[in-house]
Structures are given as structure tokens and as C-alpha cells.
Design a protein around this motif. Structure first.
Motif, PDB file in Angstrom:
ATOM      1  N   PHE A   1      32.604  43.146   2.266  1.00  0.00           N
ATOM      2  CA  PHE A   1      32.798  44.537   1.852  1.00  0.00           C
ATOM      3  C   PHE A   1      32.378  45.494   2.976  1.00  0.00           C
ATOM      4  O   PHE A   1      31.617  45.116   3.868  1.00  0.00           O
ATOM      5  CB  PHE A   1      31.968  44.795   0.585  1.00  0.00           C
ATOM      6  CG  PHE A   1      32.441  45.971  -0.219  1.00  0.00           C
ATOM      7  CD1 PHE A   1      33.591  45.883  -0.990  1.00  0.00           C
ATOM      8  CD2 PHE A   1      31.746  47.174  -0.205  1.00  0.00           C
ATOM      9  CE1 PHE A   1      34.048  46.960  -1.720  1.00  0.00           C
ATOM     10  CE2 PHE A   1      32.192  48.263  -0.940  1.00  0.00           C
ATOM     11  CZ  PHE A   1      33.334  48.161  -1.702  1.00  0.00           C
TER      12      PHE A   1
ATOM     13  N   ILE B   1      41.753  55.757  11.152  1.00  0.00           N
ATOM     14  CA  ILE B   1      42.115  55.116   9.872  1.00  0.00           C
ATOM     15  C   ILE B   1      42.339  56.168   8.773  1.00  0.00           C
ATOM     16  O   ILE B   1      43.345  56.092   8.055  1.00  0.00           O
ATOM     17  CB  ILE B   1      41.072  54.043   9.488  1.00  0.00           C
ATOM     18  CG1 ILE B   1      41.190  52.902  10.498  1.00  0.00           C
ATOM     19  CG2 ILE B   1      41.293  53.528   8.065  1.00  0.00           C
ATOM     20  CD1 ILE B   1      40.223  51.787  10.341  1.00  0.00           C
TER      21      ILE B   1
ATOM     22  N   PHE C   1      45.864  56.415   6.639  1.00  0.00           N
ATOM     23  CA  PHE C   1      45.890  56.402   5.169  1.00  0.00           C
ATOM     24  C   PHE C   1      46.538  57.686   4.634  1.00  0.00           C
ATOM     25  O   PHE C   1      47.373  57.642   3.738  1.00  0.00           O
ATOM     26  CB  PHE C   1      44.462  56.307   4.600  1.00  0.00           C
ATOM     27  CG  PHE C   1      43.975  54.907   4.340  1.00  0.00           C
ATOM     28  CD1 PHE C   1      43.792  54.005   5.386  1.00  0.00           C
ATOM     29  CD2 PHE C   1      43.667  54.471   3.061  1.00  0.00           C
ATOM     30  CE1 PHE C   1      43.330  52.713   5.152  1.00  0.00           C
ATOM     31  CE2 PHE C   1      43.208  53.184   2.810  1.00  0.00           C
ATOM     32  CZ  PHE C   1      43.032  52.305   3.862  1.00  0.00           C
TER      33      PHE C   1
ATOM     34  N   PHE D   1      48.885  50.843   6.342  1.00  0.00           N
ATOM     35  CA  PHE D   1      47.708  50.302   7.034  1.00  0.00           C
ATOM     36  C   PHE D   1      47.604  48.789   6.803  1.00  0.00           C
ATOM     37  O   PHE D   1      47.350  48.017   7.721  1.00  0.00           O
ATOM     38  CB  PHE D   1      46.437  51.010   6.559  1.00  0.00           C
ATOM     39  CG  PHE D   1      45.175  50.413   7.134  1.00  0.00           C
ATOM     40  CD1 PHE D   1      44.784  50.669   8.440  1.00  0.00           C
ATOM     41  CD2 PHE D   1      44.381  49.555   6.369  1.00  0.00           C
ATOM     42  CE1 PHE D   1      43.632  50.094   8.977  1.00  0.00           C
ATOM     43  CE2 PHE D   1      43.232  48.970   6.898  1.00  0.00           C
ATOM     44  CZ  PHE D   1      42.856  49.244   8.202  1.00  0.00           C
ATOM     45  N   ARG D   2      47.849  48.362   5.547  1.00  0.00           N
ATOM     46  CA  ARG D   2      47.759  46.926   5.219  1.00  0.00           C
ATOM     47  C   ARG D   2      48.814  46.123   5.988  1.00  0.00           C
ATOM     48  O   ARG D   2      48.582  44.977   6.347  1.00  0.00           O
ATOM     49  CB  ARG D   2      47.918  46.695   3.711  1.00  0.00           C
ATOM     50  CG  ARG D   2      46.868  47.362   2.837  1.00  0.00           C
ATOM     51  CD  ARG D   2      45.482  46.816   3.088  1.00  0.00           C
ATOM     52  NE  ARG D   2      44.464  47.586   2.358  1.00  0.00           N
ATOM     53  CZ  ARG D   2      43.200  47.675   2.717  1.00  0.00           C
ATOM     54  NH1 ARG D   2      42.749  47.035   3.796  1.00  0.00           N
ATOM     55  NH2 ARG D   2      42.333  48.385   2.017  1.00  0.00           N
TER      56      ARG D   2
ATOM     57  N   GLU E   1      47.464  45.666   9.447  1.00  0.00           N
ATOM     58  CA  GLU E   1      46.356  44.716   9.381  1.00  0.00           C
ATOM     59  C   GLU E   1      46.893  43.277   9.301  1.00  0.00           C
ATOM     60  O   GLU E   1      46.444  42.387  10.019  1.00  0.00           O
ATOM     61  CB  GLU E   1      45.531  45.081   8.137  1.00  0.00           C
ATOM     62  CG  GLU E   1      44.175  44.462   8.018  1.00  0.00           C
ATOM     63  CD  GLU E   1      43.401  45.068   6.834  1.00  0.00           C
ATOM     64  OE1 GLU E   1      42.278  45.520   7.031  1.00  0.00           O
ATOM     65  OE2 GLU E   1      43.926  45.082   5.700  1.00  0.00           O
TER      66      GLU E   1
ATOM     67  N   GLY F   1      38.533  44.168   8.715  1.00  0.00           N
ATOM     68  CA  GLY F   1      38.339  45.287   7.783  1.00  0.00           C
ATOM     69  C   GLY F   1      38.034  44.718   6.391  1.00  0.00           C
ATOM     70  O   GLY F   1      38.476  43.608   6.059  1.00  0.00           O
TER      71      GLY F   1
ATOM     72  N   GLY G   1      39.187  45.163   3.565  1.00  0.00           N
ATOM     73  CA  GLY G   1      40.289  44.884   2.641  1.00  0.00           C
ATOM     74  C   GLY G   1      41.213  43.759   3.095  1.00  0.00           C
ATOM     75  O   GLY G   1      42.266  43.538   2.499  1.00  0.00           O
TER      76      GLY G   1
ATOM     77  N   ARG H   1      35.721  56.138   6.437  1.00  0.00           N
ATOM     78  CA  ARG H   1      36.123  55.088   5.499  1.00  0.00           C
ATOM     79  C   ARG H   1      36.786  55.752   4.297  1.00  0.00           C
ATOM     80  O   ARG H   1      36.111  56.163   3.349  1.00  0.00           O
ATOM     81  CB  ARG H   1      34.906  54.271   5.067  1.00  0.00           C
ATOM     82  CG  ARG H   1      34.366  53.389   6.185  1.00  0.00           C
ATOM     83  CD  ARG H   1      33.178  52.608   5.711  1.00  0.00           C
ATOM     84  NE  ARG H   1      32.875  51.453   6.531  1.00  0.00           N
ATOM     85  CZ  ARG H   1      31.780  51.353   7.287  1.00  0.00           C
ATOM     86  NH1 ARG H   1      30.917  52.330   7.360  1.00  0.00           N
ATOM     87  NH2 ARG H   1      31.561  50.242   7.971  1.00  0.00           N
ATOM     88  N   PRO H   2      38.132  55.841   4.328  1.00  0.00           N
ATOM     89  CA  PRO H   2      38.827  56.576   3.269  1.00  0.00           C
ATOM     90  C   PRO H   2      38.502  56.068   1.869  1.00  0.00           C
ATOM     91  O   PRO H   2      38.535  56.832   0.914  1.00  0.00           O
ATOM     92  CB  PRO H   2      40.309  56.390   3.596  1.00  0.00           C
ATOM     93  CG  PRO H   2      40.392  55.480   4.758  1.00  0.00           C
ATOM     94  CD  PRO H   2      39.036  55.289   5.337  1.00  0.00           C
TER      95      PRO H   2
ATOM     96  N   ARG I   1      36.301  42.495  -5.694  1.00  0.00           N
ATOM     97  CA  ARG I   1      36.759  41.793  -4.491  1.00  0.00           C
ATOM     98  C   ARG I   1      36.042  40.460  -4.245  1.00  0.00           C
ATOM     99  O   ARG I   1      36.535  39.623  -3.486  1.00  0.00           O
ATOM    100  CB  ARG I   1      36.533  42.688  -3.276  1.00  0.00           C
ATOM    101  CG  ARG I   1      37.579  43.757  -3.155  1.00  0.00           C
ATOM    102  CD  ARG I   1      37.642  44.228  -1.734  1.00  0.00           C
ATOM    103  NE  ARG I   1      38.546  45.350  -1.602  1.00  0.00           N
ATOM    104  CZ  ARG I   1      38.522  46.168  -0.576  1.00  0.00           C
ATOM    105  NH1 ARG I   1      37.629  45.993   0.387  1.00  0.00           N
ATOM    106  NH2 ARG I   1      39.382  47.152  -0.497  1.00  0.00           N
TER     107      ARG I   1
HETATM  108  C1  S3P Z   1      38.629  48.989   4.096  1.00  0.00           C
HETATM  109  C2  S3P Z   1      37.604  48.731   4.966  1.00  0.00           C
HETATM  110  C3  S3P Z   1      37.495  49.368   6.299  1.00  0.00           C
HETATM  111  C4  S3P Z   1      38.887  49.753   6.825  1.00  0.00           C
HETATM  112  C5  S3P Z   1      39.616  50.566   5.805  1.00  0.00           C
HETATM  113  C6  S3P Z   1      39.782  49.859   4.456  1.00  0.00           C
HETATM  114  C7  S3P Z   1      38.624  48.333   2.766  1.00  0.00           C
HETATM  115  O1  S3P Z   1      36.854  48.490   7.202  1.00  0.00           O
HETATM  116  O2  S3P Z   1      39.623  48.615   7.189  1.00  0.00           O
HETATM  117  O3  S3P Z   1      38.897  51.759   5.657  1.00  0.00           O
HETATM  118  O4  S3P Z   1      39.650  48.347   2.061  1.00  0.00           O
HETATM  119  O5  S3P Z   1      37.567  47.745   2.382  1.00  0.00           O
HETATM  120  P1  S3P Z   1      35.242  48.196   7.203  1.00  0.00           P
HETATM  121  O6  S3P Z   1      35.013  47.094   6.222  1.00  0.00           O
HETATM  122  O7  S3P Z   1      34.980  47.761   8.604  1.00  0.00           O
HETATM  123  O8  S3P Z   1      34.570  49.470   6.832  1.00  0.00           O
END
Ligand code: S3P
Length: 180
Positions: free
Chosen positions: A8, A43, A47, A55-56, A59, A78, A80, A117-118, A136
Motif C-alpha cells: 500500500f 501523477i 489522473f 495511468f494503469r 503502469e 506503485g 495499485g 498521491r491522488p 487490497r
Molecule cells: C497508487 C499508488 C501510488 C501511485 C498512484 C496510485 C495506488 O504509488 O502509483 O498514486 O493506487 O495505490 P505509491 O504506492 O508509491 O504511493
């Protein structure tokens, strides 16, 4: 050897990644930083302008590139990364995927309200963080060969515990020995 750090937001993936990189002498790739470097936007901008799905996609494409590149890397992912099935497949296949864990209180202190961190920018409540982490958690667990608590350890200690528990120095010696 590729070591993936997952977990996380605010569990210390970037800073522990840096320590692992120095201790094992393997380059670090921070996925968020790499996406920002390539795209030229932050980021929150990605978003806001293109949406989370865009973004995904970036990634997922980057993870695939790393997985098929045959380079030695410490990869700080990241938070996510585990949301997509294809990413979980890649992470699960690797023997050195490590989940970092921290208490929701620690996450709130480290990352709550962070404008970069959006998904956490407007979240300051510990209960909200806990409930998101719980959702998660099964995904992180599914992918990781090692789950490691970070709350009461320094980033150096966490890196050392990962190296010891996965016997990374020995695996690295064997790999570099057989490549030479
Ligand atoms: C996210 C985590 C962020 C970054 C984005 C989305 C997430 O990375 O990829 O803001 O969905 O948990 P960090 O875990 O490095 O903050």
C-alpha cells in the motif's frame, strides 16, 4: 534478478528500494518516477487529465517491459500495481516479490493528505485507510513470496531483513557467478 517491492501507499517501497539497491549493487527502478519521467506530467496531472485507467495502462506496459527485459533491477512498484490481473501474473511468477506492510496509523502519518498521491490526497482518516488497505490485502498476499512489517524498523533494517529472509546475497552470487 528482479526484486519487486509491492504494498500500500506509504509502506516505504521507494526508500527501502533505494537501500536494497545500494546493498545488493542492483539498479533501482521506481515505477512512479519512471512513468512521470517518460510522460512529462506528474501523477496527479495524469489522473486529472486522462483518468486513472490511462495511468494503469502506462503502469501495466512498464511492468511488462521490465519483466521481459532480462535486466537485474530492484523495482519499487506503485501501490495499485496489483489491481490488474496481468500484473499479478507477472509478480506471482517472480520468486522475489516482497510486500511491505504498515499499520494504517503509520500510513496516515507518512502519506495522508499527500498532494502527490491522488488516491490519498483527501484521505486523512485512519479508518478510511484501513478499509482501503483491507480491500487490497488479498491481492498483495496473492503475489508476494515474503510479507514484511515495516512499522518499527528503519528502512536499512527492513532492507537487511529482506536480504536475509530471501537469501538474496547468495542468489545474487550464484547468478553473477554463472553469468561470468
Ligand atoms: C497508487 C499508488 C501510488 C501511485 C498512484 C496510485 C495506488 O504509488 O502509483 O498514486 O493506487 O495505490 P505509491 O504506492 O508509491 O504511493
Amino acid at each position: 534478478m528482479v526484486v519487486y517491492l509491492i504494498g500500500f501507499m506509504g509502506t516505504g517501497k521507494s526508500v527501502v528500494g533505494l537501500k536494497l539497491s545500494r546493498k545488493l549493487n542492483i539498479p533501482l527502478l521506481d515505477m512512479d518516477d519512471e512513468i512521470v519521467r517518460r510522460d512529462g506530467r506528474s501523477i496527479p496531472e495524469i489522473f486529472a487529465q486522462d483518468g486513472e485507467d490511462a495511468f494503469r495502462d502506462m503502469e501495466e506496459a512498464l511492468l511488462r517491459e521490465i519483466a521481459y527485459s532480462d535486466k537485474d533491477l530492484i523495482v519499487s512498484c506503485g501501490g495499485g500495481i496489483v489491481l490488474r490481473e496481468e500484473n499479478r501474473r507477472i509478480l506471482k511468477e517472480n520468486p522475489y516479490t516482497v510486500q511491505l506492510l504498515a499499520m494504517p496509523q503509520t500510513i496516515a502519518k507518512r502519506a495522508g493528505g499527500d498532494p502527490n498521491r491522488p488516491l490519498l490526497r483527501d484521505t486523512v482518516s485512519v479508518d478510511e485507510i484501513r478499509s482501503r488497505m483491507e480491500k487490497r490485502m488479498p491481492l498483495y498476499r496473492e503475489c508476494a513470496s515474503l510479507n514484511i512489517l515495516t512499522d518499527s524498523y528503519t528502512s536499512n533494517e527492513t532492507a537487511k531483513r529482506i536480504i536475509d529472509q530471501l537469501d538474496l546475497e547468495e542468489s545474487r552470487r550464484k547468478e553473477t557467478g554463472s553469468k561470468a
